[in-house]
Design a protein around this motif. Structure first.
Motif, short mmCIF file in Angstrom:
data_model
loop_
_atom_site.label_atom_id
_atom_site.label_comp_id
_atom_site.label_asym_id
_atom_site.label_seq_id
_atom_site.Cartn_x
_atom_site.Cartn_y
_atom_site.Cartn_z
N ARG A 22 1.14 -1.18 -0.63
CA ARG A 22 -0.30 0.00 0.09
C ARG A 22 1.03 0.92 -0.62
O ARG A 22 2.44 1.34 0.50
CB ARG A 22 -1.13 0.37 1.30
N ARG A 23 0.11 1.95 -0.37
CA ARG A 23 1.00 3.37 -0.21
C ARG A 23 1.07 3.32 1.29
O ARG A 23 0.33 3.68 2.10
CB ARG A 23 0.02 4.81 -1.11
N THR A 57 -0.72 7.13 2.35
CA THR A 57 -2.50 6.83 2.05
C THR A 57 -3.18 5.70 2.57
O THR A 57 -4.34 5.69 3.11
CB THR A 57 -3.00 7.40 0.83
N GLN A 58 -1.96 4.62 2.86
CA GLN A 58 -2.57 3.68 3.49
C GLN A 58 -3.51 2.70 2.16
O GLN A 58 -3.87 1.70 2.52
CB GLN A 58 -3.65 3.12 4.65
N LYS A 59 -3.84 3.15 1.22
CA LYS A 59 -4.59 2.67 -0.47
C LYS A 59 -3.61 1.40 -0.66
O LYS A 59 -2.49 1.75 -1.26
CB LYS A 59 -4.75 3.83 -0.30
N ASN A 80 -11.37 -5.57 -5.20
CA ASN A 80 -11.14 -4.39 -4.62
C ASN A 80 -10.91 -4.56 -2.98
O ASN A 80 -9.97 -4.28 -1.86
CB ASN A 80 -11.34 -2.77 -5.23
N GLU A 81 -12.22 -4.20 -2.95
CA GLU A 81 -12.77 -4.36 -1.37
C GLU A 81 -12.64 -5.37 -0.26
O GLU A 81 -11.52 -5.56 0.87
CB GLU A 81 -14.61 -3.88 -1.37
N ALA A 95 -9.13 -5.56 -0.16
CA ALA A 95 -8.51 -3.59 1.00
C ALA A 95 -8.96 -4.33 3.28
O ALA A 95 -8.15 -4.42 3.62
CB ALA A 95 -9.01 -2.46 0.83
N LYS A 152 -7.01 0.10 2.96
CA LYS A 152 -8.01 0.76 2.42
C LYS A 152 -7.76 0.64 1.05
O LYS A 152 -6.95 -0.01 -0.26
CB LYS A 152 -7.65 2.58 2.27
N PRO A 153 -9.45 0.64 -0.11
CA PRO A 153 -8.93 0.15 -1.48
C PRO A 153 -7.93 0.90 -2.06
O PRO A 153 -7.91 2.62 -2.18
CB PRO A 153 -10.41 0.55 -1.27
N ALA A 154 -8.25 -0.16 -3.42
CA ALA A 154 -7.13 0.58 -3.83
C ALA A 154 -7.94 1.82 -5.20
O ALA A 154 -8.91 1.92 -5.04
CB ALA A 154 -5.99 -0.41 -5.20
N ASP A 155 -7.03 2.94 -5.78
CA ASP A 155 -8.01 4.02 -6.45
C ASP A 155 -7.49 2.63 -8.08
O ASP A 155 -6.32 2.94 -8.43
CB ASP A 155 -7.07 5.50 -7.05
#
Length: 376
Positions: free
Chosen positions: A273-274, A277-279, A339-340, A343, A349-352
């Motif tokens: 994840r980032r 942002t935790q995505k 995705n959800e 996560a 958190k879900p990815a973009d």
């Protein structure tokens, strides 16, 4: 270990275990009755039957391995990998994807085992293999009985020793069981040989019925050669996974020191994840290792490391460095679809997800899989 040895060889335990047999034998000796029929039955049940079962288990394993290697999905690694990923896509089960990504080798061995059970269930294939070796062992036993009767035997012990000698390495009879059988016996050798043959015939019929009543899974559990382990080694080869996206090494078996995979997948599938942002991320390893991005994991001991320096941490991996590489439509579809769920699984958190990924259909994902493995 010392206590186990004493327990196994304790005279009192041995006597208790075989109390009934020793008592009956003693009565026969005391009353001067011939023990031929009884001893032949005892020897067949206590000594020979376990040896025959072990013989069958030792032989059926390699036969199953040979049989499975003839099936299309086990001819080469590429076919196995294609079928596994196609099954995952068809089943559309998120939990299965998680098991595949997190524990590749465990998942694949379970898949191989399921394929083996499925194939051996067709047309009683398993029991054909079992019967073949049962018949082979019985032929060896009868030949050994015949040869042993031709030799001069002063007592039953000599006859049994001759019989075992004629068998050679074909069947391995437990020395403990043999020792228990030899105590307190009074039997006529010719009569013993006659009854022995009779009980051998009954034994093989009983064993064939017993094996048919056993489910295939239980038989596989008893094999010396585990098909799922051997097939994984021979067909899949290496079970090491990329430290970032968890794709499996494609270098096959052998002692290779560097692992590699030409096609990597979105790292978010494996929980990356980032940091700010935790995505979950959608990047693949090939583009990450030529970027200015950094990573942190257990192996870095809390230190931020540039992807470009990944070899300082994971020296046994060679990741193709190319910013133009993209994930296949297959893995884009999987990440967009779940995705959800990914996560939640990774406490992130879900990815973009790029819009184009969301437009990929399952049919397109399947075609992507065919393209990746040249199955068109």
């Amino acid at each position: 270990m010392h206590e186990d040895f004493l327990k196994e060889n304790d005279p009192h335990s041995c006597l208790k275990k075989n109390k009934e047999m020793f008592c009956d034998s003693f009565k026969d000796v005391f009353n001067q009755r011939d023990q031929s029929q009884k001893k032949a039955e005892e020897f067949t049940k206590q000594c020979l039957k376990p040896a025959v079962e072990n013989f069958v288990y030792s032989k059926v394993g390699p036969d199953i391995l040979h049989e499975m290697r003839k099936q299309s999905q086990f001819i080469a690694r590429v076919y196995s990998q294609y079928d596994i990923l196609l099954d995952l896509l068809s089943n559309h089960n998120f939990s299965e994807y998680v098991r595949y990504i997190r524990s590749y080798e465990v998942y694949v061995k379970k898949w191989i085992l399921d394929q083996t059970v499925k194939h051996l269930s067709k047309d009683s294939k398993m029991f054909e293999l079992v019967d073949q070796h049962l018949d082979s062992s019985i032929s060896s036993i009868k030949a050994a009985i015949h040869k042993a009767t031709k030799k001069t035997s002063t007592d039953l012990k000599t006859f049994i020793n001759n019989f075992c000698q004629e068998l050679g390495d074909t069947l391995v009879i437990s020395q403990d069981a043999l020792g228990d059988f030899m105590m307190l016996n009074k039997a006529n050798q010719e009569q013993f040989a006659h009854w022995f043959t009779e009980f051998v015939n009954k034994m093989v019929k009983a064993l064939k019925q017993e094996f048919k009543k056993r489910d295939i899974q239980s038989i596989l559990n008893h094999l010396d050669v585990k098909p799922q382990n051997e097939l994984f080694t021979q067909v899949i080869g290496c079970g090491k996974q990329c430290p970032f996206c968890a794709v499996a090494c494609v270098s096959g078996g052998g002692n290779h020191s560097v692992h590699e995979a030409p096609l990597h997948r979105p790292q978010g599938l494996n929980g990356y994840r980032r940091i700010n942002t935790q995505k979950l991320v959608t990047n693949i390893c090939s583009s990450s290792v030529v970027s200015d991005r950094q990573f942190i994991c257990d192996a870095t001991k809390g230190e931020m490391i540039f992807y470009k320096r990944y070899k300082e941490i994971f020296s046994d991996w060679n990741i193709p460095a190319d910013g133009s590489y993209e994930a296949s439509d297959y893995w884009k579809y999987v990440m967009a679809t779940f995705n959800e769920e990914f996560a939640k699984e990774h406490s992130a958190k879900p990815a973009d997800i790029p819009t184009t990924w969301k437009d990929i259909t399952r049919l397109q994902a399947q075609q992507s899989l065919k393209d990746s493995f040249n199955m068109n």
